[in-house]
Design a protein around this motif. Structure first.
Motif, PDB file in Angstrom:
ATOM      1  N   ALA A 180      40.251  34.355  56.075  1.00 30.56           N
ATOM      2  CA  ALA A 180      40.082  32.962  56.475  1.00 30.56           C
ATOM      3  C   ALA A 180      39.683  32.149  55.255  1.00 30.56           C
ATOM      4  O   ALA A 180      38.776  32.532  54.522  1.00 30.56           O
ATOM      5  N   GLU A 181      40.356  31.047  55.064  1.00 28.19           N
ATOM      6  CA  GLU A 181      40.052  30.207  53.906  1.00 28.19           C
ATOM      7  C   GLU A 181      38.676  29.577  54.053  1.00 28.19           C
ATOM      8  O   GLU A 181      38.220  29.285  55.145  1.00 28.19           O
ATOM      9  N   GLY A 182      38.006  29.382  52.974  1.00 30.57           N
ATOM     10  CA  GLY A 182      36.712  28.732  53.029  1.00 30.57           C
ATOM     11  C   GLY A 182      36.121  28.669  51.642  1.00 30.57           C
ATOM     12  O   GLY A 182      36.517  29.407  50.756  1.00 30.57           O
ATOM     13  N   ALA A 183      35.180  27.757  51.512  1.00 32.59           N
ATOM     14  CA  ALA A 183      34.531  27.627  50.221  1.00 32.59           C
ATOM     15  C   ALA A 183      33.610  28.815  49.979  1.00 32.59           C
ATOM     16  O   ALA A 183      33.101  29.410  50.911  1.00 32.59           O
ATOM     17  N   GLN A 184      33.395  29.126  48.754  1.00 33.44           N
ATOM     18  CA  GLN A 184      32.548  30.270  48.370  1.00 33.44           C
ATOM     19  C   GLN A 184      32.805  31.465  49.264  1.00 33.44           C
ATOM     20  O   GLN A 184      31.889  32.079  49.779  1.00 33.44           O
ATOM     21  N   SER A 185      34.072  31.745  49.490  1.00 32.59           N
ATOM     22  CA  SER A 185      34.353  32.761  50.483  1.00 32.59           C
ATOM     23  C   SER A 185      34.159  34.164  49.938  1.00 32.59           C
ATOM     24  O   SER A 185      33.994  35.095  50.713  1.00 32.59           O
ATOM     25  N   THR A 186      34.182  34.319  48.643  1.00 34.04           N
ATOM     26  CA  THR A 186      34.136  35.665  48.086  1.00 34.04           C
ATOM     27  C   THR A 186      32.928  36.446  48.587  1.00 34.04           C
ATOM     28  O   THR A 186      31.795  36.014  48.475  1.00 34.04           O
ATOM     29  N   LEU A 187      33.198  37.583  49.181  1.00 33.03           N
ATOM     30  CA  LEU A 187      32.128  38.428  49.695  1.00 33.03           C
ATOM     31  C   LEU A 187      31.521  39.275  48.588  1.00 33.03           C
ATOM     32  O   LEU A 187      30.339  39.581  48.611  1.00 33.03           O
ATOM     33  N   GLY A 188      32.365  39.668  47.664  1.00 34.08           N
ATOM     34  CA  GLY A 188      31.849  40.496  46.593  1.00 34.08           C
ATOM     35  C   GLY A 188      32.918  40.676  45.537  1.00 34.08           C
ATOM     36  O   GLY A 188      34.105  40.450  45.778  1.00 34.08           O
ATOM     37  N   GLY A 189      32.464  41.048  44.373  1.00 37.71           N
ATOM     38  CA  GLY A 189      33.432  41.259  43.309  1.00 37.71           C
ATOM     39  C   GLY A 189      32.814  42.113  42.225  1.00 37.71           C
ATOM     40  O   GLY A 189      31.614  42.360  42.203  1.00 37.71           O
ATOM     41  N   GLY A 190      33.691  42.570  41.347  1.00 37.83           N
ATOM     42  CA  GLY A 190      33.174  43.396  40.267  1.00 37.83           C
ATOM     43  C   GLY A 190      34.256  43.681  39.257  1.00 37.83           C
ATOM     44  O   GLY A 190      35.319  43.055  39.270  1.00 37.83           O
ATOM     45  N   GLY A 191      33.948  44.622  38.429  1.00 35.28           N
ATOM     46  CA  GLY A 191      34.920  44.981  37.419  1.00 35.28           C
ATOM     47  C   GLY A 191      34.301  45.859  36.352  1.00 35.28           C
ATOM     48  O   GLY A 191      33.122  46.210  36.428  1.00 35.28           O
ATOM     49  N   ARG A 192      35.153  46.205  35.388  1.00 37.85           N
ATOM     50  CA  ARG A 192      34.692  47.010  34.255  1.00 37.85           C
ATOM     51  C   ARG A 192      33.961  46.157  33.248  1.00 37.85           C
ATOM     52  O   ARG A 192      34.255  44.968  33.088  1.00 37.85           O
ATOM     53  N   TYR A 193      33.024  46.769  32.565  1.00 38.79           N
ATOM     54  CA  TYR A 193      32.363  46.106  31.434  1.00 38.79           C
ATOM     55  C   TYR A 193      32.129  47.173  30.368  1.00 38.79           C
ATOM     56  O   TYR A 193      31.019  47.610  30.116  1.00 38.79           O
ATOM     57  N   ASP A 194      33.224  47.546  29.733  1.00 35.31           N
ATOM     58  CA  ASP A 194      33.196  48.701  28.836  1.00 35.31           C
ATOM     59  C   ASP A 194      32.439  48.448  27.535  1.00 35.31           C
ATOM     60  O   ASP A 194      32.106  49.395  26.826  1.00 35.31           O
TER      61      ASP A 194
END
Length: 415
Positions: free
Chosen positions: A272-286
Motif C-alpha cells: 500500500a502506498e504511503g509516506a514513510q512506508s518503509t518498514l525496514g531496510g539494510g545492506g552491506r557495509y564492507d
RNA sequence: GUGAGUGUCGCCUAGUGGUCUAAGGCGCCAGGUUGUGGCCCUGGAGAACGAGGGUUCAAAUCCCUCCACUCACCCCA
C-alpha cells in the motif's frame, strides 16, 4: 502543564501488547537465525557517527542530538544502530570469535527532525548485524531473516526491493556515468534534485516527483556498472534468494541514505502506498569496520522501525495477543474482612495467582463494578459472616454463579 | 528548514457574533438493594472554549500575532 517533548511519545498501557508482541517475535527470529543481543549505550562519541554515517548526510548535518558533557566530551545520542554495534565489535575483540558474528539490538534512536506519521525524534529500532564475511549466502540469509520476521508478525502484502550499488572500486565510475546522464536533464529536474546532483547523485534515483521519476527510470543502472567481484556477488545473491523463494524485485532506483553502504542494499515496504512506508531496510557495509579502525571486515545488517511495524499491524488489522492480567479480584465488607483481604491477596500471589484487591473504602457494589471493568474471571467476597465461618464467597464473573467455600479451598479452585 | 490543516471537559464531538458564566456521547464517581458487577434509570464531578492582543454595545464564534498538534515535502525506520 508539561507535555512530552515534540516528536516523542508515552507508550501507554493499552499500546504495550504491540510492543511485547514485537519484542517476542524479535527474540524468536533472532534465536532461530543465531543472533545474540547486544545493548550499547544510548550515547556515544560524536565522531563515531559522523565518521560512519557520513559527514554530508542529513543525519549528521542536521539531525543529531549532540552536546558537550560536563567533562568537555562531544557526545551524541545514537541516531542509528549499526555504528555502535561495530564499535562494540572492535572494542571487545569480537573478531576473535568464529565469523560471522551475529548481533541484534532493539533500542531507542534519536533524530532531530519534523515529526509526522511514522516518524519521531525518539523512535525504536530493531536491527541486527552479521559481521565478518562477504559470502552472498550471508546476504541472502540476512534478507530472509527480515522477510521471515515480518511474515511471523502476520504482516502481508509486503514487497522486497533489492539493488546493488557497488563497492568503492566500481561505484565512482558509475557515479560519473550517472552525473553525465543527468547533466542533460538539469533543466527538467525539480529544485531538490538539482541540489542532489551536486551533493548526493545516488539520491536522484528515488525522487518521487513524476517527471524526475521518468528521468530516473531511464537512467544508467548501477548493476550494469559493477566490477567483476560485485557482479558475481550480486548474481549469487539473486540465486540464493530464488532458492529461498523470496519474491524480490530488483529496483535500480533503490539507494540508501547512509554513506557506509556497499554492494547489496534492500528494503521491505508495505505494498500500500504511503509516506514513510518503509518498514525496514539494510545492506552491506564492507568498509565500515576498517574505517572505524579495525582490519578490513565485511558486514551486512538490517534495521526496522518498531512504530512503523505497529502502524502496519494496525492498518492490516492484525490482532496481537493480550497481555496477561490478574484474573481474581478480592472484595470485602468491614474492617476484619479488609484484614483478611490483605493477607489472602498476599498468599495467593506468593502462589503465583495474580490478584487485585479492593483498595479504598468503596461499597461492595462499587467493588464489583471495578471487578467487572477489570475483566477478572472470579471475585472473592469476604464479609463478617464469612470471617466467622472461615469461608469466602467465590463468584464466577461470567456466569454470576457464586458459592461459599472454606477459605483453604480457594487456592485449589482458582488454579 | 518549507507548505497545508487543526486547536471547545480525560476521550470524541455540538456550537460559525447575543438564548453559552458553553451542550451531548464515552469514560469516571455516586444513588436506585439494608453485603453484589455487567443492562436500564437518576444525579454528580469535570472546559472561562490553545495563549495574548484587537474589532464590536456584545466573541468559543470576526481579525492579527504567537504557541502547540497533525499531515506532507526534505530525509529516513
Amino acid at each position: 502543564m508539561y507535555r512530552v517533548p515534540r516528536g516523542t511519545s508515552d507508550i501507554l498501557p493499552k499500546e504495550q501488547a504491540y510492543w511485547r508482541y514485537i519484542e517476542q517475535e524479535v527474540a524468536n527470529i533472532c534465536q532461530l537465525y543465531g543472533y545474540e543481543r547486544l545493548d550499547a549505550p544510548a550515547f556515544e562519541d560524536t565522531q563515531l557517527f559522523s565518521r560512519s554515517v557520513g559527514e554530508g548526510t542529513d543525519i549528521v548535518e542536521k539531525q543529531m542530538y549532540t552536546f558537550q558533557d560536563r567533562g568537555g566530551n562531544q557526545i551524541t545520542l545514537r541516531p542509528e544502530g549499526t555504528a555502535p554495534i561495530c564499535r562494540a565489535y572492535l572494542e571487545h575483540g569480537l573478531h576473535s570469535l568464529p565469523q560471522p558474528v551475529k548481533l541484534y539490538y532493539i533500542t531507542s534512536i534519536f533524530r532531530y527532525e519534523r515529526p509526522q506519521s511514522g516518524r519521531y525524534r525518539q523512535h525504536y529500532q530493531f536491527g541486527y548485524e552479521a559481521i565478518g564475511d562477504d559470502d552472498p549466502a550471508l546476504d541472502a540469509e540476512v534478507i530472509d531473516t527480515a522477510w521471515q520476521f515480518f511474515l511471523a508478525l502476520g504482516l502481508h502484502l509486503l514487497s522486497l526491493q533489492l539493488n546493488s550499488i557497488g563497492c568503492k572500486k566500481c561505484r565512482p565510475g558509475y557515479l560519473t556515468v550517472l552525473k553525465d546522464y543527468y547533466a542533460n536533464y538539469t533543466r527538467d529536474l525539480c529544485s531538490d534534485c538539482k541540489t542532489r546532483l551536486k551533493r548526493n547523485p545516488l539520491r536522484l534515483l528515488d525522487c518521487k516527483k513524476p517527471l524526475c521519476q521518468q528521468i530516473a527510470n531511464s537512467a544508467p543502472r548501477s548493476i550494469d556498472y559493477l566490477c567483476q567481484q560485485c557482479d558475481t556477488h550480486f548474481n549469487k545473491l539473486k540465486r540464493y534468494l530464488e532458492l529461498l523463494e523470496l519474491p524480490f524485485i530488483v529496483n535500480h532506483c533503490l539507494v540508501r541514505g547512509l554513506d557506509y553502504y556497499t554492494r547489496t542494499v534492500f528494503e521491505i515496504q508495505p505494498e500500500a502506498e504511503g509516506a514513510q512506508s518503509t518498514l525496514g531496510g539494510g545492506g552491506r557495509y564492507d568498509d565500515l569496520i576498517e574505517e572505524l579502525g579495525g582490519k578490513p571486515t565485511p558486514a551486512i545488517g538490517f534495521a526496522s522501525g518498531i512504530e512503523r511495524i505497529i502502524l502496519n499491524l494496525k492498518r492490516q488489522n492484525i490482532p496481537v495477543p493480550a497481555l496477561p492480567r490478574p484474573r481474581v479480584f478480592i472484595a470485602n465488607v468491614g474492617d476484619e474482612a479488609k484484614d483478611e483481604t490483605v493477607k489472602l491477596a498476599s498468599t495467593l500471589r506468593k502462589n503465583g495467582i495474580g490478584v487485585i484487591e479492593a483498595i479504598g473504602s468503596k461499597s461492595l457494589k462499587a467493588q464489583l463494578r471495578q471487578a467487572n471493568t477489570l475483566g477478572v474471571h472470579h471475585t472473592v467476597i469476604i464479609g463478617d459472616e464469612e470471617i466467622k465461618a472461615g469461608t469466602v464467597i467465590l463468584r464466577d464473573m461470567t456466569t454470576a454463579q457464586q458459592k461459599t467455600i472454606l477459605i483453604n479451598q480457594l487456592q485449589g479452585l482458582l488454579k
